[in-house]
Design an enzyme around this catalytic site. Structure first.
Site, short mmCIF file in Angstrom:
data_model
loop_
_atom_site.label_atom_id
_atom_site.label_comp_id
_atom_site.label_asym_id
_atom_site.label_seq_id
_atom_site.Cartn_x
_atom_site.Cartn_y
_atom_site.Cartn_z
N LYS A 174 39.19 39.81 30.67
CA LYS A 174 38.10 40.25 31.64
C LYS A 174 38.07 41.17 32.17
O LYS A 174 39.14 41.54 33.15
CB LYS A 174 37.77 39.28 32.58
CG LYS A 174 36.50 39.29 33.26
CD LYS A 174 35.99 38.05 34.07
CE LYS A 174 34.64 38.40 34.82
NZ LYS A 174 34.25 36.97 35.43
N GLU A 204 42.20 39.11 34.40
CA GLU A 204 41.25 39.76 35.05
C GLU A 204 42.09 40.76 35.79
O GLU A 204 42.02 40.59 36.88
CB GLU A 204 40.54 38.97 35.59
CG GLU A 204 39.24 39.84 36.11
CD GLU A 204 38.19 39.08 37.05
OE1 GLU A 204 37.06 39.58 37.24
OE2 GLU A 204 38.46 37.85 37.41
#
Length: 296
Positions: free
Chosen positions: A214, A177
């Site tokens: 992500k 992420e």
């Protein structure tokens, strides 16, 4: 039910990943949004008990099932607790059909070169071994990009892939992420640098390993399709990043290869003061809207 079943559920992507991983720094804000002010608790222990109560209320709701929620990200302390008397990861998978993930980062370093790298994780191998035993399928690790700085973004991506390899060594699937802050003026440029850098690192991966990504919802529709289509990527999910749920859903619907992994946008509208019927109805409407945007 095996890890292959969990992987198949994530790859199919018929829903979204719920982010239930608020940590110490973000918990007071999450509790305020839920209607619990700081004067209702004293110290971290009471604070974490209250946020766990919110999470448990969400996952035990009849609205929260694997039909529309394919995965859920847990805070480490949540992994070590129970839902309805059942270990959290086991409850999610066996009772709800939801694939469990674990947030593993320990927060962010001070800003440098337009980014905030992850702090060191000296106990990561022990945490990953414990997570695997508890039935966790994958991990999530967050760092932040605040400017379209090539050197900084390269450092972010290199660190994410380094941690990802450590996670893969424990037979877990890493969800990388590298979040881009939605308010920066050069967001679109940062997205291009990030996408191209990730693609180079993906092309360097060997064997059958796969990762997840992500990412912040992009300015250009379909911008992350090359990542979603890459054979080394199991799934691309999107964070809401401070957008309202309405705007996050609208942006998500323009990215058909990406599914949601919302935190604040998931809990928007939920309140400690609601009756169970009101809470369940609000959560059902939220889940329906995020699911629809994810499968659009």
């Amino acid at each position: 039910m095996t890890d292959q079943d969990k992987a198949a559920k994530i790859r199919a992507g018929n829903g979204f990943v719920a982010a239930l991983d608020q940590s110490g720094g973000s918990t007071p804000k999450a509790l305020r949004q839920y209607g619990i002010s700081e004067d209702r608790y004293s110290g971290e222990e009471e604070m974490f008990d209250l946020i766990h109560g919110m999470r448990e209320r969400i996952v035990r709701s009849p609205a929260f099932t694997g039909d529309k929620v394919v995965g859920a990200i847990l805070f480490e302390q949540t992994m070590d607790r129970t839902f309805d008397g059942v270990p959290a990861a086991e409850y999610l998978w066996k009772k709800r059909g939801v694939v469990p993930f674990l947030k593993i980062d320990k927060g962010l370093e001070d800003a440098a070169n337009g980014v905030k790298l992850m702090k060191p994780m000296p106990d990561l191998d022990a945490t990953l071994a414990r997570a695997k035993k508890l039935g966790i399928f994958g991990t999530k690790e967050r760092s932040v990009i605040d400017a379209a700085n090539e050197g900084g973004i390269e450092a972010i991506v290199a660190q994410q892939f380094d941690i990802g390899r450590q996670v893969l060594a424990h037979d877990l699937v890493p969800m990388l992420e590298p979040e881009i802050t939605i308010s920066i003026p050069d967001k679109a440029e940062a997205e291009k640098i990030l996408r191209d850098c990730i693609l180079r690192h993906l092309d360097g991966m060997k064997g059958d390993d796969q990762i997840m990504l992500k990412l912040t919802l992009p300015e250009e529709a379909g911008f992350y399709a090359p990542l979603a289509d890459h054979p080394k990527v199991m799934r691309v999910v999107a964070l809401s990043g401070g957008y309202s749920r309405e705007e996050a859903n609208a942006r998500l619907a323009k990215n058909p290869k990406v599914i949601a992994s919302f935190s604040r946008a998931l809990t928007e509208g939920l309140s400690d003061a609601q009756s169970d019927a009101e809470f369940d109805a609000t959560l059902r409407d939220t889940i329906d809207s995020i699911h629809a945007a994810s499968v659009a």
